[in-house]
Design a protein around this motif. Structure first.
Motif, short mmCIF file in Angstrom:
data_model
loop_
_atom_site.label_atom_id
_atom_site.label_comp_id
_atom_site.label_asym_id
_atom_site.label_seq_id
_atom_site.Cartn_x
_atom_site.Cartn_y
_atom_site.Cartn_z
N SER A 185 0.83 -1.20 0.00
CA SER A 185 0.00 0.00 0.00
C SER A 185 0.87 1.25 0.00
O SER A 185 0.59 2.22 -0.72
N ALA A 186 1.93 1.24 0.81
CA ALA A 186 2.82 2.41 0.88
C ALA A 186 3.46 2.69 -0.48
O ALA A 186 3.67 3.85 -0.85
N VAL A 187 3.80 1.64 -1.21
CA VAL A 187 4.35 1.83 -2.56
C VAL A 187 3.34 2.56 -3.44
O VAL A 187 3.66 3.56 -4.10
N ALA A 188 2.10 2.08 -3.43
CA ALA A 188 1.06 2.67 -4.28
C ALA A 188 0.75 4.11 -3.86
O ALA A 188 0.62 5.00 -4.70
N VAL A 189 0.63 4.34 -2.56
CA VAL A 189 0.29 5.67 -2.07
C VAL A 189 1.42 6.65 -2.35
O VAL A 189 1.19 7.80 -2.76
N ALA A 190 2.67 6.22 -2.16
CA ALA A 190 3.81 7.10 -2.41
C ALA A 190 3.84 7.55 -3.87
O ALA A 190 4.09 8.73 -4.16
N LEU A 191 3.60 6.63 -4.77
CA LEU A 191 3.60 6.99 -6.19
C LEU A 191 2.46 7.95 -6.50
O LEU A 191 2.61 8.91 -7.27
N ALA A 192 1.30 7.71 -5.88
CA ALA A 192 0.16 8.62 -6.08
C ALA A 192 0.45 10.01 -5.53
O ALA A 192 -0.07 11.01 -6.04
N MET A 193 1.28 10.08 -4.48
CA MET A 193 1.64 11.36 -3.87
C MET A 193 2.77 12.06 -4.63
O MET A 193 3.15 13.18 -4.28
N GLY A 194 3.33 11.39 -5.63
CA GLY A 194 4.33 12.04 -6.47
C GLY A 194 5.75 11.61 -6.26
O GLY A 194 6.68 12.27 -6.77
N ALA A 195 5.99 10.52 -5.53
CA ALA A 195 7.37 10.04 -5.38
C ALA A 195 7.97 9.77 -6.75
O ALA A 195 7.32 9.20 -7.64
N GLY A 196 9.22 10.18 -6.93
CA GLY A 196 9.86 9.96 -8.22
C GLY A 196 10.29 8.53 -8.41
O GLY A 196 10.29 8.00 -9.53
N ARG A 197 10.67 7.88 -7.31
CA ARG A 197 11.18 6.52 -7.37
C ARG A 197 10.91 5.85 -6.03
O ARG A 197 11.02 6.48 -4.99
N VAL A 198 10.56 4.56 -6.07
CA VAL A 198 10.33 3.79 -4.84
C VAL A 198 11.16 2.52 -4.91
O VAL A 198 10.97 1.69 -5.81
N VAL A 199 12.08 2.38 -3.96
CA VAL A 199 12.85 1.15 -3.83
C VAL A 199 12.03 0.17 -2.99
O VAL A 199 11.57 0.50 -1.90
N ALA A 200 11.83 -1.04 -3.53
CA ALA A 200 10.92 -2.01 -2.91
C ALA A 200 11.67 -3.31 -2.62
O ALA A 200 11.66 -4.24 -3.44
N PRO A 201 12.32 -3.41 -1.46
CA PRO A 201 13.03 -4.64 -1.11
C PRO A 201 12.08 -5.70 -0.55
O PRO A 201 11.06 -5.38 0.07
N GLY A 202 12.42 -6.95 -0.76
CA GLY A 202 11.63 -8.04 -0.22
C GLY A 202 12.23 -9.38 -0.59
O GLY A 202 13.18 -9.46 -1.37
N ARG A 203 11.66 -10.45 -0.03
CA ARG A 203 12.17 -11.80 -0.29
C ARG A 203 11.32 -12.56 -1.31
O ARG A 203 11.77 -13.55 -1.87
N ASN A 204 10.08 -12.12 -1.52
CA ASN A 204 9.16 -12.84 -2.39
C ASN A 204 9.28 -12.31 -3.81
O ASN A 204 8.79 -11.23 -4.13
N GLN A 205 9.95 -13.08 -4.67
CA GLN A 205 10.20 -12.61 -6.03
C GLN A 205 8.91 -12.41 -6.82
O GLN A 205 8.80 -11.47 -7.63
N ALA A 206 7.91 -13.26 -6.59
CA ALA A 206 6.64 -13.13 -7.31
C ALA A 206 5.98 -11.79 -6.99
O ALA A 206 5.43 -11.12 -7.89
N VAL A 207 6.03 -11.38 -5.73
CA VAL A 207 5.43 -10.11 -5.34
C VAL A 207 6.25 -8.94 -5.89
O VAL A 207 5.70 -7.93 -6.34
N LEU A 208 7.56 -9.06 -5.87
CA LEU A 208 8.40 -8.02 -6.45
C LEU A 208 8.10 -7.84 -7.93
O LEU A 208 8.02 -6.71 -8.43
N ASP A 209 7.88 -8.94 -8.63
CA ASP A 209 7.52 -8.87 -10.05
C ASP A 209 6.15 -8.20 -10.22
O ASP A 209 5.95 -7.41 -11.16
N LEU A 210 5.23 -8.52 -9.31
CA LEU A 210 3.89 -7.90 -9.36
C LEU A 210 3.99 -6.38 -9.22
O LEU A 210 3.33 -5.63 -9.96
#
Length: 362
Positions: A185-210
Motif C-alpha cells: 500500500s505504501a508503494v502505491a500511495v507514495a507513487l500517487a503522492m508524487g514520489a519519483g522513485r520507490v525502492v521495494a526490497p523483499g524476499r518474495n520474487q513473485a510479489v516483487l515482479d507484481l
C-alpha cells in the motif's frame, strides 16, 4: 442490532443481538456498510498479539457507512451521507499530547484505555458510534462498492507515515516491507503522492515482479539476501541516487537487522519513519548507531496510525483516480460469516488483497 462479539481471547467471534449505539454530544451514529478485516486479525483475537482489548467487545477498525444521526456540533453531515469512519480516536482535552485509542482494536497507555472503555465497540456491527471529527464524507462512487473502499483503512495508515516523513514530489523512497499488505500500500500511495522513485526490497520474487508490472520503472524491486551489509548496499545501488526517506512497515516477526539495513540506506539529512511491528513479540532492539544518526543529521521518528489529515488526503487521491482501487482483490463476507472472513484474511494477506465484512447485508 446484530454484532460480532469477541467474548474471550481464543474463542470464535459470536454474532448476536446487542443494544444499538446512542450518540452523545460530539458523536455520530452510522449504518456500517463495510469494514476491512485486517490480515492479522486472527492474531489479535487469539491473544497472540496481546492487544489491550477488553472482552466482551465488538472489534473492527473503522469502516464505510451511512450517517443515521449526527449531533448538534456537526454543521455539514446529514442523515444518509456516505462516510468513512476513522478508528483513530484522540482525547479532546489535551491538544499537545492527546491520548489515543484505535476504536474496537487497541489503545496506548492509561488515557488510551479510558478512551477505549468509552468508545469500546468497533465496526463489526450493523451500527457504530463514532466521534464527529472521525467521520469523513466519501464520493458517491464509494457507495457502489463499499467493500472495496473499506480498504481505505490500510491506505490511510500508509499515507499517515508518508506525511509524517514529509515525502515530497520527486523524492526517492525506500519501503521496508514492500511485499506485505501494508508495505505494498505504501508503494502505491507514495507513487500517487508524487514520489519519483520507490525502492521495494523483499524476499518474495513473485510479489516483487507484481509491483514492477503494476507500477513500471518508478518502482525498483530488490530481492533481499538477509545479510545486513549486503542488503544495505544493494538498496543504495537500486535507488540509482540518494534515498531521501525510508519507511518501515515490517511485521512483528521480522528481524531488527532488516529494519536497520533499510534505515541506514538514507542519505545525509534523510528521514526514517518507523510504523511496523518489529520488537512487539520480543527480539533484538533496533540499535541504530548514535554516531551515524548524529553525523549524518538523520531524522528518525515513529508514527502510530495516521493523523486526521491523512484521511482527507487519501480520500482525495482515491476520488481523483491518482490511487486506483480497481486492481485490488476484494472478498466480501456477511456478518454471520465473520469467522470465515477472519480466516480468509489471514490466508490472503498479500499485496492488494482485501477482506471485507458487510454487516448491513443480510
Amino acid at each position: 442490532m446484530r454484532a460480532a462479539v469477541l467474548t474471550e481471547f481464543g474463542a470464535p467471534l459470536t454474532v448476536r443481538e446487542v443494544p444499538g449505539p446512542v450518540a452523545g454530544g460530539g458523536e455520530v451514529v452510522v449504518d456500517v456498510l463495510a469494514a476491512c478485516v485486517l490480515p492479522y486479525a486472527a492474531e489479535v483475537f487469539s491473544g497472540e498479539r496481546a492487544y489491550p482489548l477488553v472482552p466482551p467487545v465488538v472489534p473492527g477498525t473503522g469502516g464505510v457507512g451511512r450517517v443515521v444521526h449526527a449531533g448538534p456540533d456537526a454543521t455539514r453531515l446529514r442523515a444518509g451521507d456516505l462516510v468513512w469512519c476513522d478508528p483513530t480516536v484522540r482525547s479532546r482535552d489535551d491538544a499537545l499530547t492527546p491520548d489515543i485509542a484505535l476504536q474496537g482494536w487497541s489503545s496506548r497507555g492509561d488515557g488510551g484505555a479510558e478512551l477505549a472503555r468509552y468508545l469500546h465497540d468497533g465496526s463489526f456491527a450493523e451500527r457504530m458510534r463514532v466521534p464527529t471529527e472521525n467521520v469523513f464524507p466519501l464520493p458517491a462512487a464509494a457507495g457502489e462498492d463499499p467493500a472495496r473502499w473499506a480498504g481505505l483503512v490500510v491506505h490511510a495508515i500508509s499515507c499517515g507515515g508518508l506525511l509524517a516523513g514529509g515525502l515530497a514530489a520527486g523524492e526517492t523512497l525506500l519501503v521496508s516491507g514492500a511485499t506485505g499488505n501494508l508495505g505494498s500500500s505504501a508503494v502505491a500511495v507514495a507513487l500517487a503522492m508524487g514520489a519519483g522513485r520507490v525502492v521495494a526490497p523483499g524476499r518474495n520474487q513473485a510479489v516483487l515482479d507484481l509491483l514492477a508490472d503494476r507500477f513500471g520503472p518508478r518502482v525498483r524491486p530488490l530481492r533481499l539476501t538477509g545479510e545486513e551489509a549486503t542488503d544495505r548496499a544493494a538498496m543504495c545501488a537500486a535507488a540509482d541516487g540518494p534515498i531521501d526517506m525510508a519507511i518501515d512497515l515490517l511485521p512483528p516477526r521480522a528481524p531488527s537487522s532488516a529494519v536497520r539495513a533499510a534505515a541506514m540506506s538514507v542519505r545525509e539529512y534523510g528521514r526514517v519513519v518507523l510504523m511496523g511491528g518489529v520488537g512487539m513479540l520480543g527480539g533484538d532492539d533496533l540499535a541504530l548507531p548514535y554516531p551515524w544518526i548524529m553525523r549524518n543529521s538523520v531524522t528518525v521518528r515513529g508514527q502510530w496510525n495516521c493523523p486526521r489529515t491523512a484521511n482527507v488526503g487519501i480520500i482525495r487521491l482515491l476520488a481523483s483516480g491518482a490511487l486506483d482501487l480497481a486492481p485490488e482483490q476484494v472478498r466480501s463476507f456477511r456478518l454471520d460469516d465473520v469467522n470465515e472472513a477472519i480466516a480468509h484474511a489471514a490466508a490472503h494477506g498479500g499485496p492488494f488483497e482485501r477482506t471485507a465484512l458487510t454487516p448491513s447485508v443480510r
